[in-house]
Design a protein around this motif. Structure first.
Motif, PDB file in Angstrom:
ATOM      1  N   MET A  59     -13.506  -1.710 -72.225  1.00  0.00           N
ATOM      2  CA  MET A  59     -14.204  -2.448 -71.175  1.00  0.00           C
ATOM      3  C   MET A  59     -15.594  -2.771 -71.701  1.00  0.00           C
ATOM      4  SD  MET A  59     -16.651  -2.342 -68.522  1.00  0.00           S
ATOM      5  CE  MET A  59     -16.968  -0.663 -68.102  1.00  0.00           C
ATOM      6  N   MET A  60     -15.969  -4.050 -71.605  1.00  0.00           N
ATOM      7  CA  MET A  60     -17.305  -4.471 -72.019  1.00  0.00           C
ATOM      8  C   MET A  60     -18.020  -5.068 -70.819  1.00  0.00           C
ATOM      9  SD  MET A  60     -16.867  -6.212 -75.758  1.00  0.00           S
ATOM     10  CE  MET A  60     -16.143  -5.306 -77.109  1.00  0.00           C
ATOM     11  N   GLU A  61     -19.270  -4.627 -70.638  1.00  0.00           N
ATOM     12  CA  GLU A  61     -20.099  -5.128 -69.548  1.00  0.00           C
ATOM     13  C   GLU A  61     -21.387  -5.672 -70.150  1.00  0.00           C
ATOM     14  OE1 GLU A  61     -22.252  -3.553 -65.458  1.00  0.00           O
ATOM     15  OE2 GLU A  61     -21.262  -2.122 -66.780  1.00  0.00           O
ATOM     16  N   ALA A  62     -21.612  -6.964 -69.980  1.00  0.00           N
ATOM     17  CA  ALA A  62     -22.815  -7.602 -70.512  1.00  0.00           C
ATOM     18  C   ALA A  62     -23.822  -7.796 -69.389  1.00  0.00           C
ATOM     19  CB  ALA A  62     -22.471  -8.944 -71.148  1.00  0.00           C
ATOM     20  N   ARG A  63     -25.042  -7.366 -69.625  1.00  0.00           N
ATOM     21  CA  ARG A  63     -26.146  -7.586 -68.687  1.00  0.00           C
ATOM     22  C   ARG A  63     -26.864  -8.853 -69.133  1.00  0.00           C
ATOM     23  NH1 ARG A  63     -26.277  -4.047 -64.272  1.00  0.00           N
ATOM     24  NH2 ARG A  63     -24.985  -2.292 -64.904  1.00  0.00           N
ATOM     25  N   PRO A  69     -23.973  -9.001 -63.849  1.00  0.00           N
ATOM     26  CA  PRO A  69     -23.278  -8.478 -65.036  1.00  0.00           C
ATOM     27  C   PRO A  69     -21.893  -9.112 -65.170  1.00  0.00           C
ATOM     28  CG  PRO A  69     -24.186  -6.690 -63.731  1.00  0.00           C
ATOM     29  CD  PRO A  69     -24.344  -7.933 -62.928  1.00  0.00           C
ATOM     30  N   ILE A  70     -21.467  -9.303 -66.404  1.00  0.00           N
ATOM     31  CA  ILE A  70     -20.158  -9.890 -66.695  1.00  0.00           C
ATOM     32  C   ILE A  70     -19.320  -8.804 -67.352  1.00  0.00           C
ATOM     33  CG2 ILE A  70     -18.947 -11.627 -68.044  1.00  0.00           C
ATOM     34  CD1 ILE A  70     -21.493 -13.361 -67.692  1.00  0.00           C
ATOM     35  N   VAL A  71     -18.126  -8.550 -66.776  1.00  0.00           N
ATOM     36  CA  VAL A  71     -17.271  -7.449 -67.226  1.00  0.00           C
ATOM     37  C   VAL A  71     -15.910  -7.988 -67.645  1.00  0.00           C
ATOM     38  CG1 VAL A  71     -16.201  -5.264 -66.553  1.00  0.00           C
ATOM     39  CG2 VAL A  71     -18.432  -5.893 -65.624  1.00  0.00           C
ATOM     40  N   VAL A  72     -15.412  -7.494 -68.789  1.00  0.00           N
ATOM     41  CA  VAL A  72     -14.056  -7.827 -69.240  1.00  0.00           C
ATOM     42  C   VAL A  72     -13.336  -6.537 -69.596  1.00  0.00           C
ATOM     43  CG1 VAL A  72     -14.674 -10.134 -70.087  1.00  0.00           C
ATOM     44  CG2 VAL A  72     -14.764  -8.187 -71.645  1.00  0.00           C
ATOM     45  N   HIS A  73     -11.995  -6.566 -69.503  1.00  0.00           N
ATOM     46  CA  HIS A  73     -11.142  -5.414 -69.795  1.00  0.00           C
ATOM     47  C   HIS A  73     -10.055  -5.845 -70.771  1.00  0.00           C
ATOM     48  CE1 HIS A  73     -12.758  -3.399 -66.199  1.00  0.00           C
ATOM     49  NE2 HIS A  73     -12.731  -4.604 -65.677  1.00  0.00           N
ATOM     50  N   GLU A  74      -9.635  -4.919 -71.629  1.00  0.00           N
ATOM     51  CA  GLU A  74      -8.549  -5.218 -72.571  1.00  0.00           C
ATOM     52  C   GLU A  74      -7.780  -3.944 -72.897  1.00  0.00           C
ATOM     53  OE1 GLU A  74      -5.991  -7.261 -74.976  1.00  0.00           O
ATOM     54  OE2 GLU A  74      -7.455  -8.093 -73.594  1.00  0.00           O
ATOM     55  N   HIS A  75      -6.461  -4.050 -72.914  1.00  0.00           N
ATOM     56  CA  HIS A  75      -5.555  -2.977 -73.337  1.00  0.00           C
ATOM     57  C   HIS A  75      -4.832  -3.442 -74.596  1.00  0.00           C
ATOM     58  CE1 HIS A  75      -5.998  -1.772 -69.131  1.00  0.00           C
ATOM     59  NE2 HIS A  75      -5.699  -0.567 -69.546  1.00  0.00           N
ATOM     60  N   SER A  76      -4.607  -2.517 -75.523  1.00  0.00           N
ATOM     61  CA  SER A  76      -3.876  -2.851 -76.733  1.00  0.00           C
ATOM     62  C   SER A  76      -3.311  -1.573 -77.346  1.00  0.00           C
ATOM     63  CB  SER A  76      -4.800  -3.547 -77.734  1.00  0.00           C
ATOM     64  OG  SER A  76      -4.091  -3.931 -78.881  1.00  0.00           O
ATOM     65  N   VAL A  77      -2.339  -1.751 -78.232  1.00  0.00           N
ATOM     66  CA  VAL A  77      -1.756  -0.614 -78.939  1.00  0.00           C
ATOM     67  C   VAL A  77      -2.794   0.005 -79.868  1.00  0.00           C
ATOM     68  CG1 VAL A  77       0.027   0.104 -80.577  1.00  0.00           C
ATOM     69  CG2 VAL A  77       0.574  -1.530 -78.763  1.00  0.00           C
ATOM     70  N   HIS A  80      -8.925  -0.775 -82.308  1.00  0.00           N
ATOM     71  CA  HIS A  80      -9.732  -1.833 -82.912  1.00  0.00           C
ATOM     72  C   HIS A  80      -9.323  -3.208 -82.392  1.00  0.00           C
ATOM     73  CE1 HIS A  80     -12.138   0.331 -86.006  1.00  0.00           C
ATOM     74  NE2 HIS A  80     -11.235   1.272 -85.726  1.00  0.00           N
ATOM     75  N   GLN A  81      -8.034  -3.402 -82.126  1.00  0.00           N
ATOM     76  CA  GLN A  81      -7.560  -4.680 -81.591  1.00  0.00           C
ATOM     77  C   GLN A  81      -8.047  -4.880 -80.156  1.00  0.00           C
ATOM     78  OE1 GLN A  81      -5.904  -6.917 -83.519  1.00  0.00           O
ATOM     79  NE2 GLN A  81      -6.288  -8.341 -81.847  1.00  0.00           N
ATOM     80  N   SER A  82      -8.074  -3.826 -79.372  1.00  0.00           N
ATOM     81  CA  SER A  82      -8.564  -3.964 -77.999  1.00  0.00           C
ATOM     82  C   SER A  82     -10.057  -4.293 -77.986  1.00  0.00           C
ATOM     83  CB  SER A  82      -8.264  -2.715 -77.169  1.00  0.00           C
ATOM     84  OG  SER A  82      -8.968  -1.596 -77.638  1.00  0.00           O
ATOM     85  N   ALA A  86     -11.424  -7.790 -76.512  1.00  0.00           N
ATOM     86  CA  ALA A  86     -12.434  -7.730 -75.450  1.00  0.00           C
ATOM     87  C   ALA A  86     -13.677  -8.530 -75.847  1.00  0.00           C
ATOM     88  CB  ALA A  86     -12.797  -6.283 -75.142  1.00  0.00           C
ATOM     89  N   GLY A  87     -14.040  -8.484 -77.133  1.00  0.00           N
ATOM     90  CA  GLY A  87     -15.179  -9.284 -77.607  1.00  0.00           C
ATOM     91  C   GLY A  87     -14.933 -10.769 -77.408  1.00  0.00           C
TER      92      GLY A  87
END
Length: 129
Positions: A59-63, A69-77, A80-82, A86-87
């Motif tokens: 999960m990345m939250e940018a101020r 704030p802008i928040v994104v979420h990512e799931h991965s196996v 490093h890929q997640s 997310a980036g």
């Protein structure tokens, strides 16, 4: 831009992981410069016992200055890929949000000063004869 990396007890935090996260964040959103003041990155493995289910979570939250704030979420196996995915999501979200903000500011009504044609000696409009 300040980058904070947080992990839960399912992820082993080490210098290489911090460097990887900082590298991904800088390459993804570095172009936003001073607009982004801080990015908080939260990493976890939601299913520690099950390795093949995509349980690695980022999960990345940018101020952003002057914006929510802008928040994104990512799931991965792979963790490093997640982080990488997310980036990319964060870059697209910032493009969208800051683009809307720029458009809103660009289309804001601007007061235009119009000088009237007034004869300074008589205080009459020059168009009035």
């Amino acid at each position: 831009m300040q980058i904070n990396v947080n992990t839960d007890n399912t992820i082993e935090k080490h210098q290489g992981l911090d460097e990887h996260v900082e590298s991904v964040v800088q390459s993804s959103i570095g172009r936003f410069g001073e607009q982004v003041t801080r990015v908080d990155v939260h990493l976890s493995n939601e299913n520690k016992e099950k390795h093949a289910d995509g349980g690695n979570y980022c999960m990345m939250e940018a101020r952003v200055s002057g914006y929510q704030p802008i928040v994104v979420h990512e799931h991965s196996v792979e963790l490093h890929q997640s982080i990488k995915n997310a980036g990319g999501k964060l870059a697209r979200a910032l493009d969208s949000a800051l683009g809307r903000l720029a458009d809103k500011n660009k289309h804001a009504p601007v007061a235009v000063a119009v000088e009237e044609d007034i004869d300074p000696l008589s205080d009459k409009h020059l168009t009035d004869s």
